[in-house]
Design an enzyme around this catalytic site. Structure first.
Site, PDB file in Angstrom:
ATOM      1  NE  ARG A   1      28.021 -20.593  12.573  1.00  0.00           N
ATOM      2  CZ  ARG A   1      29.333 -20.331  12.624  1.00  0.00           C
ATOM      3  NH1 ARG A   1      29.824 -19.554  13.596  1.00  0.00           N
ATOM      4  NH2 ARG A   1      30.143 -20.809  11.714  1.00  0.00           N
TER       5      ARG A   1
ATOM      6  CB  SER B   1      25.351 -24.326   7.705  1.00  0.00           C
ATOM      7  OG  SER B   1      26.530 -23.955   7.059  1.00  0.00           O
TER       8      SER B   1
ATOM      9  CD  GLU C   1      23.569 -22.067  11.442  1.00  0.00           C
ATOM     10  OE1 GLU C   1      24.633 -22.634  11.731  1.00  0.00           O
ATOM     11  OE2 GLU C   1      23.477 -21.214  10.549  1.00  0.00           O
TER      12      GLU C   1
HETATM   13  P1  FAD Z   1      16.317 -13.611   9.071  1.00  0.00           P
HETATM   14  O1  FAD Z   1      16.382 -14.940   8.430  1.00  0.00           O
HETATM   15  O2  FAD Z   1      15.404 -12.598   8.504  1.00  0.00           O
HETATM   16  O3  FAD Z   1      15.992 -13.809  10.612  1.00  0.00           O
HETATM   17  C1  FAD Z   1      16.677 -14.782  11.365  1.00  0.00           C
HETATM   18  C2  FAD Z   1      16.152 -14.712  12.804  1.00  0.00           C
HETATM   19  O4  FAD Z   1      16.525 -13.456  13.389  1.00  0.00           O
HETATM   20  C3  FAD Z   1      14.631 -14.777  12.881  1.00  0.00           C
HETATM   21  O5  FAD Z   1      14.278 -15.484  14.048  1.00  0.00           O
HETATM   22  C4  FAD Z   1      14.206 -13.326  12.982  1.00  0.00           C
HETATM   23  O6  FAD Z   1      12.988 -13.129  13.661  1.00  0.00           O
HETATM   24  C5  FAD Z   1      15.369 -12.718  13.781  1.00  0.00           C
HETATM   25  N1  FAD Z   1      15.617 -11.309  13.433  1.00  0.00           N
HETATM   26  C6  FAD Z   1      15.964 -10.821  12.226  1.00  0.00           C
HETATM   27  N2  FAD Z   1      16.169  -9.485  12.318  1.00  0.00           N
HETATM   28  C7  FAD Z   1      15.937  -9.154  13.598  1.00  0.00           C
HETATM   29  C8  FAD Z   1      15.967  -7.929  14.335  1.00  0.00           C
HETATM   30  N3  FAD Z   1      16.287  -6.762  13.765  1.00  0.00           N
HETATM   31  N4  FAD Z   1      15.676  -7.959  15.649  1.00  0.00           N
HETATM   32  C9  FAD Z   1      15.326  -9.117  16.259  1.00  0.00           C
HETATM   33  N5  FAD Z   1      15.273 -10.311  15.622  1.00  0.00           N
HETATM   34  C10 FAD Z   1      15.573 -10.313  14.318  1.00  0.00           C
HETATM   35  N6  FAD Z   1      25.296 -17.645   8.898  1.00  0.00           N
HETATM   36  C11 FAD Z   1      26.495 -17.599   9.513  1.00  0.00           C
HETATM   37  O7  FAD Z   1      26.553 -17.421  10.739  1.00  0.00           O
HETATM   38  N7  FAD Z   1      27.651 -17.762   8.825  1.00  0.00           N
HETATM   39  C12 FAD Z   1      27.675 -17.939   7.494  1.00  0.00           C
HETATM   40  O8  FAD Z   1      28.750 -18.068   6.898  1.00  0.00           O
HETATM   41  C13 FAD Z   1      26.421 -18.002   6.803  1.00  0.00           C
HETATM   42  N8  FAD Z   1      26.383 -18.241   5.480  1.00  0.00           N
HETATM   43  C14 FAD Z   1      25.182 -18.336   4.834  1.00  0.00           C
HETATM   44  C15 FAD Z   1      25.164 -18.596   3.464  1.00  0.00           C
HETATM   45  C16 FAD Z   1      23.966 -18.682   2.791  1.00  0.00           C
HETATM   46  C17 FAD Z   1      23.964 -18.970   1.308  1.00  0.00           C
HETATM   47  C18 FAD Z   1      22.746 -18.492   3.473  1.00  0.00           C
HETATM   48  C19 FAD Z   1      21.436 -18.548   2.740  1.00  0.00           C
HETATM   49  C20 FAD Z   1      22.741 -18.257   4.842  1.00  0.00           C
HETATM   50  C21 FAD Z   1      23.966 -18.165   5.547  1.00  0.00           C
HETATM   51  N9  FAD Z   1      24.020 -17.913   6.927  1.00  0.00           N
HETATM   52  C22 FAD Z   1      25.231 -17.846   7.557  1.00  0.00           C
HETATM   53  C23 FAD Z   1      22.785 -17.762   7.702  1.00  0.00           C
HETATM   54  C24 FAD Z   1      22.213 -16.303   7.669  1.00  0.00           C
HETATM   55  O9  FAD Z   1      22.664 -15.609   6.538  1.00  0.00           O
HETATM   56  C25 FAD Z   1      22.588 -15.505   8.898  1.00  0.00           C
HETATM   57  O10 FAD Z   1      22.123 -16.134  10.051  1.00  0.00           O
HETATM   58  C26 FAD Z   1      22.026 -14.071   8.854  1.00  0.00           C
HETATM   59  O11 FAD Z   1      22.497 -13.329   9.948  1.00  0.00           O
HETATM   60  C27 FAD Z   1      20.501 -14.032   8.824  1.00  0.00           C
HETATM   61  O12 FAD Z   1      20.118 -12.705   8.537  1.00  0.00           O
HETATM   62  P2  FAD Z   1      18.666 -12.371   8.023  1.00  0.00           P
HETATM   63  O13 FAD Z   1      18.519 -10.892   8.024  1.00  0.00           O
HETATM   64  O14 FAD Z   1      18.401 -13.062   6.742  1.00  0.00           O
HETATM   65  O15 FAD Z   1      17.789 -13.009   9.188  1.00  0.00           O
HETATM   66  P1  NAP Z   2      34.952 -25.615   5.644  1.00  0.00           P
HETATM   67  O1  NAP Z   2      35.924 -24.505   5.535  1.00  0.00           O
HETATM   68  O2  NAP Z   2      34.889 -26.652   4.580  1.00  0.00           O
HETATM   69  O3  NAP Z   2      35.140 -26.343   7.042  1.00  0.00           O
HETATM   70  C1  NAP Z   2      34.333 -27.479   7.377  1.00  0.00           C
HETATM   71  C2  NAP Z   2      33.989 -27.419   8.834  1.00  0.00           C
HETATM   72  O4  NAP Z   2      35.180 -27.543   9.589  1.00  0.00           O
HETATM   73  C3  NAP Z   2      33.356 -26.100   9.178  1.00  0.00           C
HETATM   74  O5  NAP Z   2      32.101 -26.397   9.679  1.00  0.00           O
HETATM   75  C4  NAP Z   2      34.262 -25.439  10.181  1.00  0.00           C
HETATM   76  O6  NAP Z   2      33.584 -25.073  11.372  1.00  0.00           O
HETATM   77  C5  NAP Z   2      35.284 -26.501  10.541  1.00  0.00           C
HETATM   78  N1  NAP Z   2      36.666 -25.979  10.482  1.00  0.00           N
HETATM   79  C6  NAP Z   2      37.466 -25.881   9.379  1.00  0.00           C
HETATM   80  N2  NAP Z   2      38.679 -25.402   9.739  1.00  0.00           N
HETATM   81  C7  NAP Z   2      38.633 -25.175  11.062  1.00  0.00           C
HETATM   82  C8  NAP Z   2      39.577 -24.676  12.008  1.00  0.00           C
HETATM   83  N3  NAP Z   2      40.813 -24.306  11.644  1.00  0.00           N
HETATM   84  N4  NAP Z   2      39.193 -24.556  13.292  1.00  0.00           N
HETATM   85  C9  NAP Z   2      37.947 -24.913  13.664  1.00  0.00           C
HETATM   86  N5  NAP Z   2      37.007 -25.402  12.827  1.00  0.00           N
HETATM   87  C10 NAP Z   2      37.350 -25.533  11.544  1.00  0.00           C
HETATM   88  O7  NAP Z   2      33.459 -25.014   5.842  1.00  0.00           O
HETATM   89  P2  NAP Z   2      32.449 -24.432   4.772  1.00  0.00           P
HETATM   90  O8  NAP Z   2      31.219 -25.206   4.861  1.00  0.00           O
HETATM   91  O9  NAP Z   2      33.108 -24.222   3.465  1.00  0.00           O
HETATM   92  O10 NAP Z   2      32.135 -23.005   5.400  1.00  0.00           O
HETATM   93  C11 NAP Z   2      33.151 -22.051   5.504  1.00  0.00           C
HETATM   94  C12 NAP Z   2      32.860 -21.147   6.680  1.00  0.00           C
HETATM   95  O11 NAP Z   2      31.661 -20.404   6.419  1.00  0.00           O
HETATM   96  C13 NAP Z   2      32.632 -21.900   7.982  1.00  0.00           C
HETATM   97  O12 NAP Z   2      33.163 -21.151   9.033  1.00  0.00           O
HETATM   98  C14 NAP Z   2      31.125 -21.988   8.085  1.00  0.00           C
HETATM   99  O13 NAP Z   2      30.667 -22.016   9.412  1.00  0.00           O
HETATM  100  C15 NAP Z   2      30.686 -20.697   7.388  1.00  0.00           C
HETATM  101  N6  NAP Z   2      29.383 -20.904   6.747  1.00  0.00           N
HETATM  102  C16 NAP Z   2      28.280 -20.867   7.541  1.00  0.00           C
HETATM  103  C17 NAP Z   2      27.018 -21.023   6.992  1.00  0.00           C
HETATM  104  C18 NAP Z   2      25.787 -20.928   7.863  1.00  0.00           C
HETATM  105  O14 NAP Z   2      24.694 -20.855   7.329  1.00  0.00           O
HETATM  106  N7  NAP Z   2      25.920 -20.934   9.162  1.00  0.00           N
HETATM  107  C19 NAP Z   2      26.872 -21.242   5.625  1.00  0.00           C
HETATM  108  C20 NAP Z   2      28.021 -21.303   4.850  1.00  0.00           C
HETATM  109  C21 NAP Z   2      29.277 -21.121   5.414  1.00  0.00           C
HETATM  110  P3  NAP Z   2      32.717 -23.731  11.554  1.00  0.00           P
HETATM  111  O15 NAP Z   2      31.481 -23.925  10.720  1.00  0.00           O
HETATM  112  O16 NAP Z   2      32.443 -23.734  13.012  1.00  0.00           O
HETATM  113  O17 NAP Z   2      33.533 -22.563  11.115  1.00  0.00           O
END
Ligand code: FAD
Ligand code: NAP
Length: 342
Positions: free
Chosen positions: A167, A241, A337
């Site tokens: 991340r 998250s 995050e």
């Molecule tokens: P923004 O929120 O608009 O921007 C995020 C940051 O990036 C800001 O600092 C912004 O300035 C910068 N930025 C945006 N675009 C650019 C660009 N073109 N150039 C330079 N900087 C830029 N993340 C995960 O990793 N895994 C997930 O599974 C995941 N699940 C999510 C589920 C939900 C319901 C929500 C709400 C969020 C989730 N996220 C997840 C977080 C998010 O969706 C991601 O980080 C996504 O990539 C953000 O994209 P955005 O366009 O909305 O970025």
């Molecule tokens: P989940 O599947 O319930 O798992 C719980 C946590 O355990 C997660 O954080 C995941 O880490 C870790 N995990 C589970 N199985 C694993 C494995 N085999 N090896 C290593 N780590 C393991 O998680 P969830 O909340 O439902 O989310 C599902 C996936 O979507 C996750 O990968 C999560 O990161 C991603 N997600 C991200 C965001 C965001 O905003 N960043 C939001 C929603 C969902 P990791 O998180 O490192 O994968």
């Protein structure tokens, strides 16, 4: 070239998925690289700060912004190169991430299935090396192009130059706010490259014939799991998250496991452990807990929700409360995050 229309005093409530109602002094929608260059000239002339937004799904906008906000809406998707085994797909920063995933799935190009339904833009995906269900952007990434904010110069970053980590990337570290990503080239496989070892995925796919599995099936399963536990920001404002999973050394892990035998943690290749922050929050009583009309989601303790559209500072007060409670209970510091703009 069409000069971009710069608006004044615009609310950003509809441009961030936490639905925080802050305003920006200037606001512009960017549809071409030329418009982006003009917007950067405006920033120089006004000597004002710059905020770049895609989908606004990974930001906490804690107060009114005094500069220019760019909403990146550039569109383009085309094959840049094709080999016997791979497709190199060039995607403009303003394209929607999930639509891009489903486009690749429909074309029969593999690699992105586990990343379905992540909100936001393609240009933001490299910022935190988006990941889900054991797959990260870096695994399907070839290179990206960006513009240097200070000089307007066009830059290119390959996988190594992006310094992708969990991340994280160089764009969150030494190049924070220095560049604007304009397009991303994805490296997709023409043959399946499944990553199905997450328990939720394994469980959902247990009745499927693995040798006949399709990309559509994997993506649809991922979508269904996500819809079952993650709130849709359109209904309940959230930023996914809210805290990163902390990575701790083995001594810390052993100490916690002795105290909490049910602790959910995953060993990393370097011997450290990734703790499931959601588990820590759940055990500490934060799952579904409300304070001042803000709540941690009742299906997933890691997701902070803002149903009553409280202000950024109220969200940060709530965040501080959660962090200090977890610190007190486990001696673990939870890192937020999303990017916080104060
Ligand atoms: P923004 O929120 O608009 O921007 C995020 C940051 O990036 C800001 O600092 C912004 O300035 C910068 N930025 C945006 N675009 C650019 C660009 N073109 N150039 C330079 N900087 C830029 N993340 C995960 O990793 N895994 C997930 O599974 C995941 N699940 C999510 C589920 C939900 C319901 C929500 C709400 C969020 C989730 N996220 C997840 C977080 C998010 O969706 C991601 O980080 C996504 O990539 C953000 O994209 P955005 O366009 O909305 O970025
Ligand atoms: P989940 O599947 O319930 O798992 C719980 C946590 O355990 C997660 O954080 C995941 O880490 C870790 N995990 C589970 N199985 C694993 C494995 N085999 N090896 C290593 N780590 C393991 O998680 P969830 O909340 O439902 O989310 C599902 C996936 O979507 C996750 O990968 C999560 O990161 C991603 N997600 C991200 C965001 C965001 O905003 N960043 C939001 C929603 C969902 P990791 O998180 O490192 O994968």
């Amino acid at each position: 070239m069409v000069t971009p229309l710069i608006q004044e005093d615009v609310s950003l409530q509809h441009y961030n998925t936490l639905a925080v109602d802050v305003s920006t002094r200037w606001f512009v929608i960017i549809e071409t690289i030329e418009q982006l260059q003009e917007a950067l000239d405006f920033v120089k002339t006004k000597n004002c700060p710059l905020l770049v937004l895609g989908g606004g799904s990974n930001v906490v906008l804690a107060k009114d912004f005094t500069g220019l906000t760019l909403l990146i809406k550039t569109r383009d998707i085309h094959i840049e190169k094709e080999t016997d085994t791979q497709i190199f797909l060039s995607v403009a920063a303003g394209e929607n991430w999930h639509d891009t995933v489903m486009y690749c799935v429909d074309q029969g190009w593999y690699g992105l299935e586990n990343l379905a339904l992540i909100p936001g833009s393609v240009g933001a995906a490299p910022i935190q090396n988006i990941g889900a269900y054991g797959v990260e952007l870096t695994q399907c990434f070839s290179y990206l192009e960006a513009i240097d904010v200070a000089t307007g110069e066009r830059l290119s970053f390959d996988n190594q130059a992006c310094q992708f980590a969990y991340r994280d990337s160089v764009f969150k570290q030494s190049l924070k706010d220095q560049v604007i990503i304009t397009r991303v080239v994805l490296a997709l496989s023409k043959t399946p490259t499944w990553s199905l070892n997450y328990p939720a995925l394994q469980n959902a796919l247990k009745d499927y014939e693995l040798s006949a599995l399709t990309s559509q099936q994997v993506a649809q399963v991922v979508i269904a799991i996500r819809q079952s536990k993650l709130p849709d920001p359109k209904d309940i404002p959230n930023a996914g998250s809210f805290f990163k999973n902390p990575i701790v050394d083995s001594d810390c892990y052993e100490r916690l496991r002795e105290q909490y035998p049910q602790l959910v943690a995953y060993e990393q290749s370097d011997g450290c452990y990734k703790l499931a922050a959601g588990w820590l929050l759940d055990q500490a009583g934060w799952k579904g807990k409300w304070v001042n009309n803000i709540a941690m989601h009742d299906q997933q303790a890691l997701v902070l929700t803002n149903p009553h559209r409280r202000s950024g500072s109220e969200l940060l007060d709530f965040t501080d409360r959660v962090i200090s409670d977890i610190q007190q209970k486990y001696s673990i510091y939870l890192e937020v995050e999303p990017r916080i703009y104060t």
